[in-house]
Design a protein around this motif. Structure first.
Motif, short mmCIF file in Angstrom:
data_model
loop_
_atom_site.label_atom_id
_atom_site.label_comp_id
_atom_site.label_asym_id
_atom_site.label_seq_id
_atom_site.Cartn_x
_atom_site.Cartn_y
_atom_site.Cartn_z
N ASP A 86 -15.48 -0.71 -9.86
CA ASP A 86 -14.66 -1.70 -10.57
C ASP A 86 -15.55 -2.72 -11.29
O ASP A 86 -15.33 -3.04 -12.46
CB ASP A 86 -13.75 -2.46 -9.59
N SER A 128 -8.63 -2.75 -4.86
CA SER A 128 -7.25 -3.10 -5.19
C SER A 128 -6.92 -4.45 -4.57
O SER A 128 -7.17 -4.68 -3.40
CB SER A 128 -6.32 -2.02 -4.64
N ASP A 135 2.42 1.50 -3.53
CA ASP A 135 1.43 1.97 -4.50
C ASP A 135 1.35 3.50 -4.47
O ASP A 135 1.16 4.15 -5.51
CB ASP A 135 0.03 1.40 -4.18
N HIS A 140 -2.37 -3.27 -9.63
CA HIS A 140 -3.07 -2.93 -8.38
C HIS A 140 -4.52 -2.51 -8.61
O HIS A 140 -5.19 -2.08 -7.67
CB HIS A 140 -2.31 -1.82 -7.66
N CYS A 141 -5.01 -2.66 -9.82
CA CYS A 141 -6.38 -2.19 -10.10
C CYS A 141 -7.39 -3.33 -10.01
O CYS A 141 -7.17 -4.40 -10.59
CB CYS A 141 -6.44 -1.57 -11.49
N GLU A 195 0.83 -1.21 0.00
CA GLU A 195 0.00 0.00 0.00
C GLU A 195 0.87 1.26 0.00
O GLU A 195 0.55 2.25 -0.65
CB GLU A 195 -0.94 0.00 1.21
N ARG A 236 -2.26 -10.53 -5.97
CA ARG A 236 -1.38 -10.00 -7.01
C ARG A 236 -0.28 -11.01 -7.34
O ARG A 236 0.08 -11.22 -8.51
CB ARG A 236 -0.71 -8.71 -6.54
#
Lengths: 343, 343, 343, 343
Positions: free
Chosen positions: C165, D272, A161, D71-72, A158, D278
């Motif tokens: 999203d 995120s 980012d 990160h999206c 975080e 991820r």
């Protein structure tokens, strides 16, 4: 010792605090209560067994004491380093306190230093001892994860980012130094998760290649900026590069690279634990009490492939657990792929 | 100039990036589109008007370009410092680009350095110019808030809440250095919001009292640790203490105080803007376009008591806006109250 | 009453909880301590003055009680609605408790229902009374902001950013119902901050136009999906549309629009307060104690243009504070601008 | 097919979106680029292979397309359900598109519905097909985790931590309905991590015992409120209780229990991705490309004990993966322990 004999468990948290320690304390207290066992909390790590001022703070933890703490960072039992645990007098004092308090078993939530103390203590005290791995560094052998690691990784991504926003806006290089003591678990996981352009850790860097690494990175950054017009983030493990991220930044600046060093520091230790750490801590707390009831001692509770298991304390600390070669490879692959983009 | 004449607005973001800059860009584009005005985005701050490589990147921003960016940190137009804006040639080059691109008005989102450039530019170019205050430092006069300030304060308190977990676990002192250039807005607001035991900023500290301050703080920390068994957090403004938080930590250690320095650094710049910054940026973007249509120039869009207003660029930068005495007093009161607890 | 006479302040939190209530309690206790005044905490809102079971829980709040709570949501004093405060017996019982506990002044953190009780109480009890505005709804007159409002808005935008999203991935319409009782503060601020395509609130919608609104929105959604291939988010105030977001979704589905209703509900009440609410609560707590020392009574502490001030309780509740026309206009402008994009 | 023959991979995301889908897309594109393979992105799930309007949107994804998306939340390729994939015409149309676009292999990121389509497609098209498990529900067999699950769990616990604030303030019962389709992975993990007093899911509840469950829960809530003065949170899986959380709340109210239903809904899908998702997505993307190069087909990339492996698509979907009995037991233990506190 059987369940019938087990009357009082002592518990303490030791070494660097890790998110999820409170969840572990709660779980031990709830599980012990279920089996009609009292849990005595000792404060300030092993000092709580040694320093009279702290010994007198010790108390039976009630259900109310552990209500509403599963989501809190830090530790309600406080923590500390305790040099006296390396001395005969200190160990004897700790043993005396445990005897005086009628403690049948001691649970310690901490890392390898804490477990070294726990091993040493057994020469002075006959009770059962159990370790619960609580450290953000994930550097204990025999367990897939330690409590606090997942949260520390998320806290770091975080933060990075956010740094990426500025790095992108300026097409600039940042060097972010991450905790982990002498292991690269945090660094590798964070590096992959935040799409770092470069990861420098114990697993893929040796100091004698520092000069060469410097030249390579400087070249890569220039390519990134000139050919892809992009930012470049290096994550680097603490205790790896002489002088740390700040020194590396200066050395890169001497190569003509504008870059900024960020030392994330202690924000990585605290914060509300992520689900993984809450659940891991909860399972381990229950497992610790059940292990004690089954007369187990001198072990660390571990998780392997999502299941609870036991390993000896000696094994847990004998060698810092390495980052899996698979993860190193995955990251190297991704880096290679990214680097590929420059050609 | 009337609405009928206004055909093309240029926009750029300049100086340190601030969360909400994208929301401002979006708002200018949406508002301009409503009035049938094109918005040309220039990249990399003023460099986008000067460096041929960047000038050719400039483009009319479509509605699709600004869709889905209100919540993104950083700036899609990139940012940069631009030393050439302090030179005649740079200013002339910028003016030439604006003329060549048929720009009627230029909107700059940035801080006082950016607005100094905007003032200077007017000697070389006849178009309208408008500033939108985008800086986390909140150090522009005439506006209650600048875009990015609220987010930076929240980012810092989230970080310090985490540090507090460890500080509490170890009953330890931490020194946290905050951004703000030469103003104490971030430091004072964060200090109050994270219940810092000590706030050191330009408004309440003068360097000639450094030694005395050091002694006082060392005494307070000892009292806090010994009498209240509590942690102690100092927030300190960057550029205040010679050598920064790290030096202060060393000096306190020389006084026998164990303490740790944390420099929050660039994590304070990025991140998704909080609601306040998104709304402020949206209102300011609309206000900027409406001001241009009303033939306004040489002004900064400002917010006073929740309402949009205009002040001249010269006024906006003439003196760093001070932290309100009321806030300083409030913080001092709270500190006094806390200190009271030690007696 | 002068400072010399003020010995004991009572405090309670009442009505819906709001993030920052704990910061307000802490601030009142710290400030009172500074002036050598005790603060007695009563639990469960006004019930703490009426129900014997709760009366006996009341206690003097120590500095330790309010340590480490500035960042916690909810309220350590618990809260509740209290129908008995609408009865003579209830009010008399509350007055009797205050007299029996030697309370000189009562501070209530809450909203308009809580202040109505405080006004009524004065016919039965002679002590000073002060209100601190603590409600996420921001619907009290005379203060720019109430404690909890800023946090609730941020919680909602973080939730809607997530919904966006999915909405974007499916180019789908979502209807998100927000809290606010009978005011549109949350709805308008959230609507702007999350770039909602439509905002439905008391300020811009009247029930007799429901059918027409339905047709308009259905048309807009179809345009958005077909022409811009984009998602469409409606934020709607609770208590506005007959049957709420769920009913609206069904009615839109009958118009051939696929859409999903989300009722954010109670996640908007809790959570760690943002900096704005922590600071506001801290300033108001200090101001409340200082007002009591200055013999003020029957007032609410308010913030206007960042400064503390007093308004009478009657004024505070006489009419729900409206959303500023400027904000409504800003939002309508933005919507108009967005709508423009469909042509 | 060998590496030399592999020229173009197609990729699409299908079904409910899951955080980390973008990280998977990025990873496939980076890895393919490394091996000199093009990746063609198809939009809107399988519709991107069938609907001419969407087919023409398909494009080769560049490195720039996947930069800054790790990160999206959501998916840059959009998603959708696609009923036509259950028809011969639809499958034939998809196959025709793949042939016309010279696609050698198709990678689909999605859940069991998506993989059913992928199995069916093979009767119409000869290319290699690979699934990457992307669903918040974690209900695919053969892989420890699916992409998006960890994030959804964390999103839910953050929401429930907020609800707990209000629940504690009012000592009130809340019923929180969680996603998961027909599996209890989210519900059990969230239940443990947020210290829920009750977990209702497919693994521990059968509808024929609804009445009895209702009575038991009502009794427990009363005990919790009266004896422990505490809040009580029930987490319940969607599609479990007839009428959902709202119906359960009404039925409890008929038993004299005040309680509030919260349906977390779509906030669980977006946001995120946490580090786990991820990293998992990044490893799986690389593994998918490497599997294709090794001529693998008709498989899903899976993770077992932190290592990548392959299982057939048929196995992956043949039976919803159950929550491990160990986790169910752990949660039951904790519940039992908690319940113990009422005696």
């Amino acid at each position: 010792m059987t369940k019938a004999n087990m009357k009082r468990i002592g518990i303490l948290t030791s070494g660097g605090d890790a998110p999820g320690m409170n969840a572990a304390i709660r779980s031990v207290v709830l599980a012990a209560h279920h089996y009609h066992i009292d849990v005595v909390g000792f404060y300030h790590g092993y000092n709580g067994l040694i320093e009279p001022e702290y010994v007198q703070q010790s108390k039976v933890l009630t259900l109310a004491d552990v209500n509403g703490i599963i989501h809190c960072g830090g530790t309600i039992l406080k923590s500390a380093r305790c040099p006296k645990m390396h001395t005969e007098q200190g160990l004897q004092a700790a043993a005396d306190t445990l005897a005086a308090e009628n403690i049948d078993a001691l649970v310690v939530v901490g890392g390898d230093g804490s477990f070294t103390g726990l091993i040493a203590l057994q020469a002075y005290w006959q009770g059962q001892v159990i370790g619960i791995p609580g450290t953000i560094d994930n550097d204990l052998a025999g367990t897939d994860f330690t409590i606090g690691f997942a949260t520390a990784v998320n806290t770091a991504i975080e933060a990075i980012d956010k740094i990426r926003d500025t790095a992108d806006a300026f097409e600039r290089a940042f060097i972010v130094e991450l905790m982990g003591r002498h292991s690269g678990h945090i660094t590798f996981n964070v590096g992959i998760a935040c799409a770092a352009e470069q990861v420098l850790s114990f697993e893929n860097f040796s100091p004698q290649h520092a000069t060469q690494t410097l030249v390579t990175i400087a070249k890569e950054i220039k390519q990134a900026q000139q050919e892809r017009h992009s930012s470049y983030i290096i994550v680097i493990a603490e205790n790896l590069w002489q002088g740390g991220a700040t020194a590396l930044a200066q050395q890169l600046q001497q190569q003509g690279i504008e870059c900024t060093a960020c030392v994330l520091g202690h924000i990585q230790r605290g914060g509300s634990p992520v689900a993984k750490d809450r659940i891991l801590a909860t399972k381990m707390g229950v497992a610790a009490v059940q292990a004690l009831i089954s007369s187990k001692s001198n072990i660390m509770i571990a998780e392997q492939h999502s299941a609870m298991c036991h390993i000896t304390l000696a094994e847990a600390i004998k060698q810092g657990k390495l980052v899996s070669q698979q993860l190193v490879d995955a990251q190297q692959n991704i880096l290679a792929l990214t680097a590929q983009t420059q050609c």
